[in-house]
Design a protein around this motif. Structure first.
Motif, PDB file in Angstrom:
ATOM      1  N   UNK A 187       0.822  -1.204   0.000  1.00  0.00           N
ATOM      2  CA  UNK A 187       0.000   0.000   0.000  1.00  0.00           C
ATOM      3  C   UNK A 187       0.857   1.256   0.000  1.00  0.00           C
ATOM      4  N   UNK A 188       1.847   1.290   0.891  1.00  0.00           N
ATOM      5  CA  UNK A 188       2.689   2.486   1.015  1.00  0.00           C
ATOM      6  C   UNK A 188       3.515   2.737  -0.248  1.00  0.00           C
ATOM      7  N   UNK A 189       3.979   1.641  -0.855  1.00  0.00           N
ATOM      8  CA  UNK A 189       4.867   1.795  -2.013  1.00  0.00           C
ATOM      9  C   UNK A 189       4.108   1.710  -3.336  1.00  0.00           C
ATOM     10  N   UNK A 190       2.800   1.546  -3.226  1.00  0.00           N
ATOM     11  CA  UNK A 190       1.944   1.392  -4.419  1.00  0.00           C
ATOM     12  C   UNK A 190       2.445   0.278  -5.323  1.00  0.00           C
ATOM     13  N   UNK A 191       2.728  -0.832  -4.715  1.00  0.00           N
ATOM     14  CA  UNK A 191       3.165  -2.016  -5.466  1.00  0.00           C
ATOM     15  C   UNK A 191       2.036  -3.039  -5.429  1.00  0.00           C
ATOM     16  N   UNK A 192       1.827  -3.765  -6.523  1.00  0.00           N
ATOM     17  CA  UNK A 192       0.771  -4.785  -6.485  1.00  0.00           C
ATOM     18  C   UNK A 192       1.215  -5.969  -5.634  1.00  0.00           C
ATOM     19  N   UNK A 193       0.259  -6.555  -4.930  1.00  0.00           N
ATOM     20  CA  UNK A 193       0.577  -7.768  -4.162  1.00  0.00           C
ATOM     21  C   UNK A 193       0.378  -8.943  -5.116  1.00  0.00           C
ATOM     22  N   UNK A 194       1.474  -9.302  -5.775  1.00  0.00           N
ATOM     23  CA  UNK A 194       1.407 -10.270  -6.865  1.00  0.00           C
ATOM     24  C   UNK A 194       1.764 -11.667  -6.344  1.00  0.00           C
ATOM     25  N   UNK A 195       0.738 -12.504  -6.220  1.00  0.00           N
ATOM     26  CA  UNK A 195       0.956 -13.846  -5.664  1.00  0.00           C
ATOM     27  C   UNK A 195       1.917 -14.659  -6.538  1.00  0.00           C
ATOM     28  N   UNK A 196       1.829 -14.473  -7.855  1.00  0.00           N
ATOM     29  CA  UNK A 196       2.711 -15.237  -8.754  1.00  0.00           C
ATOM     30  C   UNK A 196       4.180 -14.878  -8.507  1.00  0.00           C
ATOM     31  N   UNK A 197       4.413 -13.601  -8.298  1.00  0.00           N
ATOM     32  CA  UNK A 197       5.798 -13.170  -8.041  1.00  0.00           C
ATOM     33  C   UNK A 197       6.294 -13.760  -6.712  1.00  0.00           C
ATOM     34  N   UNK A 198       5.409 -13.728  -5.727  1.00  0.00           N
ATOM     35  CA  UNK A 198       5.799 -14.262  -4.420  1.00  0.00           C
ATOM     36  C   UNK A 198       6.106 -15.767  -4.542  1.00  0.00           C
ATOM     37  N   UNK A 199       5.282 -16.474  -5.287  1.00  0.00           N
ATOM     38  CA  UNK A 199       5.525 -17.912  -5.484  1.00  0.00           C
ATOM     39  C   UNK A 199       6.859 -18.141  -6.186  1.00  0.00           C
ATOM     40  N   UNK A 200       7.116 -17.314  -7.187  1.00  0.00           N
ATOM     41  CA  UNK A 200       8.377 -17.442  -7.937  1.00  0.00           C
ATOM     42  C   UNK A 200       9.567 -17.236  -6.996  1.00  0.00           C
ATOM     43  N   UNK A 201       9.466 -16.223  -6.161  1.00  0.00           N
ATOM     44  CA  UNK A 201      10.561 -15.918  -5.222  1.00  0.00           C
ATOM     45  C   UNK A 201      10.755 -17.073  -4.237  1.00  0.00           C
ATOM     46  N   UNK A 202       9.645 -17.606  -3.745  1.00  0.00           N
ATOM     47  CA  UNK A 202       9.761 -18.710  -2.782  1.00  0.00           C
ATOM     48  C   UNK A 202      10.312 -19.979  -3.447  1.00  0.00           C
ATOM     49  N   UNK A 203       9.961 -20.173  -4.718  1.00  0.00           N
ATOM     50  CA  UNK A 203      10.544 -21.305  -5.447  1.00  0.00           C
ATOM     51  C   UNK A 203      12.046 -21.120  -5.630  1.00  0.00           C
ATOM     52  N   UNK A 204      12.443 -19.914  -5.983  1.00  0.00           N
ATOM     53  CA  UNK A 204      13.881 -19.627  -6.132  1.00  0.00           C
ATOM     54  C   UNK A 204      14.602 -19.836  -4.799  1.00  0.00           C
ATOM     55  N   UNK A 205      13.939 -19.398  -3.732  1.00  0.00           N
ATOM     56  CA  UNK A 205      14.513 -19.552  -2.397  1.00  0.00           C
ATOM     57  C   UNK A 205      14.719 -21.033  -2.085  1.00  0.00           C
ATOM     58  N   UNK A 206      13.730 -21.844  -2.424  1.00  0.00           N
ATOM     59  CA  UNK A 206      13.838 -23.278  -2.158  1.00  0.00           C
ATOM     60  C   UNK A 206      14.938 -23.936  -2.982  1.00  0.00           C
ATOM     61  N   UNK A 207      15.040 -23.526  -4.251  1.00  0.00           N
ATOM     62  CA  UNK A 207      16.101 -24.109  -5.099  1.00  0.00           C
ATOM     63  C   UNK A 207      17.471 -23.742  -4.539  1.00  0.00           C
ATOM     64  N   UNK A 208      17.587 -22.498  -4.096  1.00  0.00           N
ATOM     65  CA  UNK A 208      18.855 -22.026  -3.512  1.00  0.00           C
ATOM     66  C   UNK A 208      19.145 -22.800  -2.227  1.00  0.00           C
ATOM     67  N   UNK A 209      18.097 -22.983  -1.462  1.00  0.00           N
ATOM     68  CA  UNK A 209      18.236 -23.718  -0.201  1.00  0.00           C
ATOM     69  C   UNK A 209      18.780 -25.121  -0.437  1.00  0.00           C
ATOM     70  N   UNK A 210      18.319 -25.737  -1.524  1.00  0.00           N
ATOM     71  CA  UNK A 210      18.810 -27.084  -1.849  1.00  0.00           C
ATOM     72  C   UNK A 210      20.331 -27.095  -2.027  1.00  0.00           C
TER      73      UNK A 210
END
Lengths: 415, 369
Positions: A187-210
């Motif tokens: 809200x403050x930064x006027x950024x969309x809350x994009x679930x797809x982007x969040x999923x992508x980031x969490x997937x990248x995080x998991x791959x990195x974690x591996x």
């Protein structure tokens, strides 16, 4: 005096210009030609993130190190970690000036990472933040200082307040907080809350974690394939800063490949390894010092460091808030000391540790406060242990003679 | 005889008359965010850990850069000074307190120990979360000590504690009355008696003491008025020093002073009432909201007409040390002179502090003149 002011002004101008980082990239690439690929990726990543932070084409969020960085990548902003930047400044040998500026305003007994970051902020060296977020789960300083940063920089501050202990409602309480923080951020930064982007980031995080899992597995090898001093610098830095980004995945994959080759060739980072040490505390001195050289002279390898202990479970992209809360709440340095002790026990076992060094960074109450309990508990288990007092950022608190004497006495004890 | 000594004498007299106080298990505590009403309702005695002097005993167990109050507390535990305690209840107030809790458990094995999670933020969900922690504390106390905390018992304990607060408010408004005049340092010394004595006896003593004091309608006021805020003080020494040097402390935003006098508004769920009241009380620097603290300071300054502030931070006390620049800046903006003191917990005042306080009072006196 005039000259100094001019130099500081020029430096500030250079630092704030995104062009500086574009120009620097081929130069440092050339300079680092002999370094391993992972190190080169780290340097490029830093130049890239600094360029973006100073260019301000996307909102910049300052945050403290132990907040999951996935939050910022997930909302599409540029993360900026003042503590990591302070450690870089220390590494370059430029820490004294900002620390001196901070010391005119705050107590010299506070953490020097924060003092350095404070000095850098006061002097206008850091990129202007659009928002500051912080979490209180690790130390008392974070929220107070980051809140003050928000006043200095004239931007909003949002905070997370994770509880100390687990209770039936802890997860829900934290999940609500995190969800609220992310929604307010968008809200403050006027950024969309994009679930797809969040999923992508969490997937990248998991791959990195591996890759981090595999790296930590490979580091069990004898002789130690990777120096702890580097584990405490750029590896820890990438651990804080890059997870959830493409840079992070490339870095950890490359580091994994490099260490895998060394293990296959039975190549240790020391010419000869006689003792295997575990380094406690997430940090080490970043200015010029002899600590790791003294250990190497005595054939003592820092085989593993607490900062790279993988404490969080894989994230679930279908439940992003719950997952990131799991990451926060599983942090071994937060909550009861027993959590940290259990992890230390595991590290001592997994890395065939002969002795443990607890580096007690001046001003860090949360870690140093447990040093005696951990030491006595390890000694009861027959694990030699030493507390090495010092300061990661302020060379004025470093005593070379005393450090050498303590380390040499410790190695003699191991022999 | 000073007013605080007179009170002590009165209290001791009442204590010897009361037989109910002996034999209860005693729980040690460290932070005023702990609702003592719970211990009262459980029929336990409470004892505030406030060592009078420092101890070097803890140096081997805690880092040199550690809060001197924490070290003094651990030192005294290791020396066996608190061996009469049946347990401890601490809060995750700060890094120091968490590590004190660890060290106390690891080295001294108290029969009962509990760490209460204290949120830093005040929202409806943090109030609900803190309430759950209190419910957990009640359950653990009941199981360990074989007692029962009833809703009615808790409501009575809240009422009795509110009575203490009302009496203390009267005590503060009686500052300057009596012969010799009741000073702020006397009041802090009187409050300290409340940390270690049974509430009912303490309330009775306060009641008697005030009845005598309030007869005197003359109020003696002297010197520049100022407010003291900050972390834990080692007793009333600093306040006494200010008074000796000719200043008058009119407000003490301290956890040994005036931080919680508003009382608990009792609702249908007494635990929720406690949770709400304790989280919403005047905040200490450990809580998140620096602005709320600054607003509180401004309100107190306005109310008491104090012309200056002494901001005291114990050495290595991160919450106050990190907050200090923001607080000083906010006070400077409204034209209130501030003296920042970074101090020890040694049971004495250093020469340097004395000189700085003296100079500050001279500045305040000159500005007022």
């Amino acid at each position: 005096m005039r000259d100094k002011e001019t130099r500081v002004k020029l430096l500030r101008w250079l630092i704030h210009s995104p062009t500086t980082y574009r120009v620097l990239r081929p130069i440092v690439d050339l300079q680092n030609i002999r370094e391993n690929t992972a190190y080169r990726i780290w340097v490029r990543f830093l130049l890239d993130i600094l360029r973006k932070a100073y260019a301000h084409k996307r909102p910049v969020i300052w945050m403290n190190s132990f907040l999951p960085i996935e939050i910022v990548y997930g909302v599409g902003a540029v993360p900026f970690l003042p503590e990591v930047m302070a450690s870089l400044v220390g590494y370059m040998g430029w820490g004294e000036y900002p620390i001196a500026q901070a010391d005119a305003r705050i107590s010299t007994d506070l953490c020097s990472f924060y003092r350095c970051a404070f000095g850098l902020a006061l002097e206008g060296f850091l990129p202007r933040p659009n928002l500051i977020i912080s979490s209180s789960h690790l130390c008392d300083g974070a929220n107070k200082l980051f809140h003050y940063f928000s006043q200095i920089c004239g931007c909003p501050h949002l905070m997370l307040d994770p509880p100390y202990s687990e209770s039936p409602s802890t997860h829900q309480y934290m999940t609500d907080q995190l969800k609220d923080l992310v929604e307010k951020t968008c809200g403050l930064l006027r950024l969309p809350l994009d679930q797809d982007r969040i999923s992508l980031v969490l997937n990248l995080s998991n791959q990195t974690r591996q890759y981090l899992v595999k790296i930590n597995e490979l580091r069990r090898a004898v002789p130690s394939p990777f120096p702890g001093s580097e584990g405490l610098s750029y590896l820890a830095g990438m651990n804080f800063y890059s997870i959830g980004s493409g840079w992070g995945l490339r870095f950890f994959r490359s580091l994994h490949d490099d260490i895998e080759k060394k293990v296959a060739n039975k190549k240790g980072y020391l010419f000869e390894e006689k003792h295997r040490l575990l380094w406690l505390h997430h940090v080490r001195p970043y200015y010029k010092n002899e600590i790791f050289q003294i250990l190497a002279e005595r054939k003592a390898a820092v085989s593993f460091e607490e900062s790279n202990y993988l404490y969080w479970p894989p994230l679930d992209p279908a439940q992003p808030w719950k997952s990131m809360v799991d990451k926060i709440l599983s942090n071994i340095w937060a909550g009861p000391l027993e959590r940290r002790m259990k992890a230390i026990e595991e590290m001592v076992e997994n890395y065939s540790i002969d002795g443990v060094i607890h580096f007690s960074h001046w001003g860090c109450r949360q870690s140093c406060g447990g040093a005696a309990v951990i030491g006595d508990w390890l000694k009861e288990r027959g694990v030699p242990y030493i507390v090495l007092p010092g300061d990661c950022m302020d060379p004025n608190n470093y005593s070379p003679g005393q450090t050498r004497t303590r380390l040499e006495a410790f190695i003699e004890m191991l022999e | 005889m000073s007013q605080s000594l007179a009170f002590k004498k009165l209290l001791n007299g009442l204590k010897s008359e009361a037989s109910e106080v002996r034999g209860n298990p005693v729980l040690g505590w460290t932070c005023t965010y702990l609702p003592l009403e719970i211990l009262d309702a459980a029929g336990l005695s409470s004892y505030r850990i406030l060592p009078e002097t420092s101890s070097e005993r803890a140096d081997a167990y805690l880092d040199p850069n550690f809060c001197p109050f924490i070290k003094a507390s651990l030192g005294k535990v290791l020396e066996g000074e608190y061996s009469f305690l049946s347990g401890i209840v601490m809060l995750n107030t700060c890094d120091g307190m968490r590590r004190l809790y660890d060290a106390w458990r690891f080295y001294c094995h108290p029969p009962f120990s509990f760490l209460l999670d204290l949120p830093r933020i005040v929202t409806s969900s943090s109030i609900a979360f803190f309430r759950e922690g209190l419910v957990d504390l009640i359950g653990k106390i009941e199981r360990h000590f074989g007692v029962t905390v009833t809703k009615d018992g808790l409501a009575s304990a809240i009422e009795e504690a509110n009575r203490t607060r009302a009496l203390i408010r009267r005590l503060f408004s009686s500052q300057g009355r009596g012969d010799p005049p009741l000073r702020h340092s006397d009041i802090l010394d009187i409050l300290a008696e409340g940390w270690t004595n049974q509430r009912k006896v303490f309330n009775k003593a306060l009641d008697h003491f005030l009845a005598k004091l309030e007869v005197d309608s003359s109020v003696v006021s002297r010197g520049p008025k100022l407010m003291v805020t900050g972390s834990l003080l080692d007793g009333s020494l600093l306040i006494r020093l200010i008074e000796e040097l000719g200043g008058e402390v009119v407000a003490s935003d301290l956890c040994i002073g005036e931080r919680f006098l508003d009382g608990v508004i009792l609702g249908s769920d007494p635990v929720l009432s406690l949770s709400k009241a304790y989280l919403e009380k005047a905040p200490c620097a450990r809580m998140y909201d620096t602005e709320r603290r600054i607003l509180h300071l401004k309100h107190e300054l306005d109310k008491t007409k104090a012309g200056g502030v002494i901001y005291f931070a114990l050495k290595f006390c991160d919450p106050y040390l990190y907050e200090a620049p923001a607080a000083e800046e906010a006070l400077r903006r409204i034209g209130v002179p501030t003296l920042f003191i970074e101090g020890e917990y040694t049971g004495r005042i250093s020469g340097g502090t004395r000189t700085r306080v003296q100079a500050f009072l001279e500045i305040l006196g000159r500005d007022a003149g």
